[in-house]
Design a protein around this motif. Sequence first.
Motif, short mmCIF file in Angstrom:
data_model
loop_
_atom_site.label_atom_id
_atom_site.label_comp_id
_atom_site.label_asym_id
_atom_site.label_seq_id
_atom_site.Cartn_x
_atom_site.Cartn_y
_atom_site.Cartn_z
N GLY A 1 38.42 -19.41 -24.19
CA GLY A 1 37.40 -18.63 -24.89
C GLY A 1 36.50 -17.85 -23.95
N GLY A 2 35.58 -17.12 -24.52
CA GLY A 2 34.66 -16.28 -23.75
C GLY A 2 34.37 -15.00 -24.50
N VAL A 3 33.52 -14.17 -23.90
CA VAL A 3 33.08 -12.96 -24.60
C VAL A 3 34.24 -12.01 -24.86
CG1 VAL A 3 30.69 -13.03 -23.84
CG2 VAL A 3 32.41 -11.99 -22.35
N TYR A 4 35.22 -11.97 -23.96
CA TYR A 4 36.36 -11.09 -24.18
C TYR A 4 37.28 -11.63 -25.27
CZ TYR A 4 35.20 -8.31 -20.05
OH TYR A 4 34.58 -7.47 -19.15
N ALA A 5 37.26 -12.93 -25.50
CA ALA A 5 38.02 -13.49 -26.61
C ALA A 5 37.47 -12.97 -27.94
CB ALA A 5 37.96 -15.02 -26.58
N ASP A 6 36.15 -12.86 -28.01
CA ASP A 6 35.54 -12.30 -29.22
C ASP A 6 35.95 -10.84 -29.40
OD1 ASP A 6 34.28 -14.73 -29.54
OD2 ASP A 6 32.45 -14.09 -28.50
N LYS A 7 36.04 -10.10 -28.30
CA LYS A 7 36.48 -8.71 -28.39
C LYS A 7 37.90 -8.61 -28.93
CE LYS A 7 33.76 -6.11 -24.98
NZ LYS A 7 33.49 -4.97 -25.86
N LYS B 1 57.46 -9.95 -28.87
CA LYS B 1 56.35 -10.89 -29.08
C LYS B 1 55.95 -11.47 -27.74
CE LYS B 1 56.22 -13.47 -32.72
NZ LYS B 1 56.51 -14.50 -33.74
N ILE B 2 54.69 -11.24 -27.35
CA ILE B 2 54.21 -11.62 -26.02
C ILE B 2 53.12 -12.66 -26.15
CG2 ILE B 2 53.19 -10.77 -23.87
CD1 ILE B 2 54.22 -7.96 -24.71
N LEU B 3 53.28 -13.79 -25.50
CA LEU B 3 52.28 -14.85 -25.48
C LEU B 3 51.59 -14.83 -24.11
CD1 LEU B 3 51.03 -17.31 -26.96
CD2 LEU B 3 52.78 -18.72 -25.87
N ILE B 4 50.30 -14.54 -24.08
CA ILE B 4 49.53 -14.48 -22.84
C ILE B 4 48.66 -15.73 -22.74
CG2 ILE B 4 47.82 -13.19 -21.50
CD1 ILE B 4 48.71 -10.66 -22.91
N CYS B 5 48.76 -16.44 -21.63
CA CYS B 5 47.97 -17.64 -21.40
C CYS B 5 47.02 -17.40 -20.23
CB CYS B 5 48.87 -18.84 -21.10
SG CYS B 5 50.03 -19.23 -22.43
N SER B 6 45.73 -17.48 -20.48
CA SER B 6 44.72 -17.23 -19.46
C SER B 6 43.76 -18.40 -19.39
CB SER B 6 43.96 -15.94 -19.79
OG SER B 6 42.94 -15.70 -18.85
N THR B 7 43.24 -18.66 -18.19
CA THR B 7 42.31 -19.78 -18.04
C THR B 7 41.11 -19.62 -18.97
OG1 THR B 7 42.94 -19.88 -15.71
CG2 THR B 7 40.97 -21.11 -16.36
N ARG B 8 40.50 -18.47 -18.93
CA ARG B 8 39.35 -18.18 -19.80
C ARG B 8 39.31 -16.68 -20.07
NH1 ARG B 8 37.74 -19.49 -14.77
NH2 ARG B 8 37.37 -21.65 -15.36
N MET B 9 38.43 -16.28 -20.95
CA MET B 9 38.26 -14.85 -21.26
C MET B 9 36.80 -14.46 -21.11
SD MET B 9 41.11 -13.36 -21.69
CE MET B 9 40.66 -11.83 -22.47
N GLY C 1 41.44 -7.29 -33.80
CA GLY C 1 42.61 -7.71 -34.54
C GLY C 1 43.73 -8.29 -33.71
N ILE C 2 43.46 -8.62 -32.45
CA ILE C 2 44.47 -9.24 -31.58
C ILE C 2 44.31 -10.75 -31.66
CG2 ILE C 2 45.33 -9.45 -29.21
CD1 ILE C 2 44.22 -6.62 -28.71
N ASP C 3 45.40 -11.44 -31.91
CA ASP C 3 45.38 -12.89 -32.12
C ASP C 3 44.91 -13.61 -30.85
OD1 ASP C 3 45.75 -15.41 -33.12
OD2 ASP C 3 47.94 -15.35 -33.09
N HIS C 4 43.85 -14.40 -30.99
CA HIS C 4 43.39 -15.25 -29.89
C HIS C 4 43.19 -16.66 -30.40
CE1 HIS C 4 40.42 -17.36 -27.37
NE2 HIS C 4 41.05 -16.75 -26.38
N ARG C 5 43.66 -17.64 -29.62
CA ARG C 5 43.52 -19.04 -30.00
C ARG C 5 42.94 -19.82 -28.82
NH1 ARG C 5 49.47 -19.71 -32.94
NH2 ARG C 5 49.59 -17.51 -33.58
N VAL C 6 42.09 -20.75 -29.14
CA VAL C 6 41.36 -21.49 -28.11
C VAL C 6 42.11 -22.76 -27.72
CG1 VAL C 6 39.21 -22.68 -27.55
CG2 VAL C 6 39.15 -20.57 -28.90
N LEU C 7 42.33 -22.91 -26.42
CA LEU C 7 42.90 -24.12 -25.84
C LEU C 7 42.13 -24.43 -24.56
CD1 LEU C 7 46.78 -23.62 -26.13
CD2 LEU C 7 45.38 -25.20 -27.44
N PRO C 8 42.05 -25.70 -24.16
CA PRO C 8 41.30 -26.05 -22.93
C PRO C 8 42.08 -25.73 -21.66
CG PRO C 8 42.23 -28.02 -23.91
CD PRO C 8 42.54 -26.90 -24.86
N LEU C 9 42.43 -24.46 -21.49
CA LEU C 9 43.24 -24.07 -20.33
C LEU C 9 42.43 -23.95 -19.06
CD1 LEU C 9 45.57 -21.44 -22.04
CD2 LEU C 9 46.24 -23.65 -21.10
N ASP C 10 41.13 -24.23 -19.13
CA ASP C 10 40.30 -24.22 -17.93
C ASP C 10 40.06 -25.63 -17.41
OD1 ASP C 10 38.84 -24.94 -20.19
OD2 ASP C 10 36.97 -24.09 -19.43
N LYS C 11 40.64 -26.63 -18.05
CA LYS C 11 40.40 -28.03 -17.68
C LYS C 11 41.65 -28.66 -17.08
CE LYS C 11 36.70 -29.07 -20.97
NZ LYS C 11 36.45 -27.72 -21.48
#
Length: 727
Positions: free
Chosen positions: A39-45, A2-10, A50-60
């Motif tokens: 979030g971002g356009v790649y988050a929608d992709k 189980k891999i949790l990836i944290c990115s500023t934005r997508m 079917g890949i789990d994406h959750r929105v957090l304010p990681l750009d702030k």
Amino acid sequence: MKILICSTRMCVGGAETHVLSLARAFTAAGNQVCVLSSGGVYADKLSEEGIDHRVLPLDKKDPISVIRSRRAIKKIALKEKFDVVHAHGRIPAFICGSLRHIDAFPPLVVTAHGFYGKSSAHTIFSEWGDRTIAVSEDVKKFLTEKYGLSEKKITVIPNGVDTDIPPHVPAAELRITTASRLDGDTALTALLLCELMPRIRRDFPALRPTLTIAGGGKMLPAIRDAARRVNAMSPGAVTVAGEVTDMPALLARSDIFVGSSRAALEAMSASLPVVLCSDVGCAGVLDERNILRSEQTNFTCRGEDETTLDLLRAAMERVLCASADERLALGRFGRAYVVTRSSSAIVSKRTEDLFRRMIDRRRRGLMLCGYFGCRNAGDDATINAVLSEISRFAPDTIPAVPAKRKAILPQGVSRIGRFSVFSLIRELKKTRLFVLCGGSLIQNSTSERSLWYYSLLGFLAERCGAKIMIFGGGIGPVTGDGGCRRACRMLERADIITLRDPDSVTLAGKLGADNSGIILSADAALNTAAEPLDPNRELPKNRYYAVSVRPLRGLRGYDCKSEKTILDGICTAVGMICEKYELIPLWIPFAPEDVPLIKRLSRRLPKGKVLPLLPPEKIVGVLSSCVFSVGLRMHMAVFSSCAGIPAICVSYDPKVASFASYAGHPDAVFITENTDKKDLAKRISSDVDVLLCVLSEIKERINTRAVELRLFAKADIEILEKTYLLK
């Protein structure tokens, strides 16, 4: 894993595209992936695929957003038991780094995508995790020189790109494409190409060259103005596409690519000739002369000659003057490089291997929890079956077993005090898999303390981040609202549950647990192989039957009087069988507490042999010489299945009757605290009469069923192995 990836934005960008390709590749390899970003356009992709994406304010960077993100990441990582956290970007790395002190928080990997400023603030708020991935050798050198990181802590893994690309779309004109983030420090190539296009169209009219500029950023308006000026002089020369989310489709409609970094790798994957150029330098046409040098800087052109209009023009003229076959050869060269060294499959595999090494280093432990070391034959058989397999798939792992100080444990395990809380917690912090095995542990018929104890261990295992498996056990009886709640909570904590009989699965549902994911299996002791007795102690076949008893006082509903009544009833039945069929009873103790009862009861009968405490394999060997067995011990029925003989089970607990039915033995004789001894003796004797009339048919049924149950028990071991090795 189980891999949790944290990115500023997508949004569209090199790092974000890298996260997208990693998430896809990890998922395709069978891992469970969750991506956190703003979030971002790649988050929608990701969501569409079917890949789990959750929105957090990681750009702030403001305190409220940081606190909110930190709380969410902590909850997700610990509650959902992720094996590793992979951070991309300074803010996600800093937030995840602030959680590293928590013992159950997974190992943290931080990817450095480029150079970072080295002000005092940058130094204070920079976090590089338990391990750092640098996308190129020069980034690794920067981290060691400017931030003082140890080279041993840094692994160089370049960006990876997809190699599954759409077919090239031919056209009459020669299509030049550039793609980049169009900000103040990354828009120079696009501006210079706009300036060059009138001359290129004038010098190469037969090629009818066009330019497409992809990307978004603060310089996009300036790029559009430059394109309008060019198109005013040479209509249709330049198209500004803005942000493009489907780069493979754009590259399929291109013939030459100009740019750097990840976009250049994507163009190479699409078999396009590439002119390497960025704001920091220009390497020219990418070929065998400069590809290894370019690889050292992740194709960013750092260290190359300063980018100028003349330098870019010379590179463009070289590729434009080349023949179609020469351009095709350049494209094939770039494609071969990507397929062999920088495909997303290769890069994700290298990253996954790094994750696995970190998980192995952090957690290698295995804890087996049950009532072990007390010379109970059933529990001994269970732990022996598990240990024999652990030595195969995890030979370097020494399982820890909570046990009493004087417990007699098999070789190859480490004893921990059952009630030494600090020792248990210290061991659980290193434990990858906590296995609750060894019979019916989720019950309160013996006492409430048992259920409290195992519930507490499950709670500590969960808090320490260990995976939890309930291995081939039984459930119940469980009484009282409090007991039911604790049992249900223990079941909910478990990551995987295998139960040894259908009644336990049903009871799990009645307790309120979701039993849809519970796997019906069988008792691990069913794989106990018979070990013959010494030649001078061999038993003639068809002259003996086995008898087992056990203490009942202390069990819920039984006192000294009811225990004496039931044991007297069994003793009377044994005498009746001896007299009627001239069979000799073998009194077999399964635990030390059985011995005084057996000695007392056996003295009442003229015939019979009392056996000492034997290991499980010897008990199965003894039973192989018997016609049938009678008794209170559930594992008498289990070992009878191993020996292929029927068992008349005297059921003081639902688990005994449940196993008898599940394994194909005759229906159990139910008893309660009010059972009459004469009635009990008559029922046992009557069941033996019926059994001996159809003995061959029942033996055949038991042997057939035993083969099936052994397969279930072996499947349990395979599940344990898979759960342990899953990282």
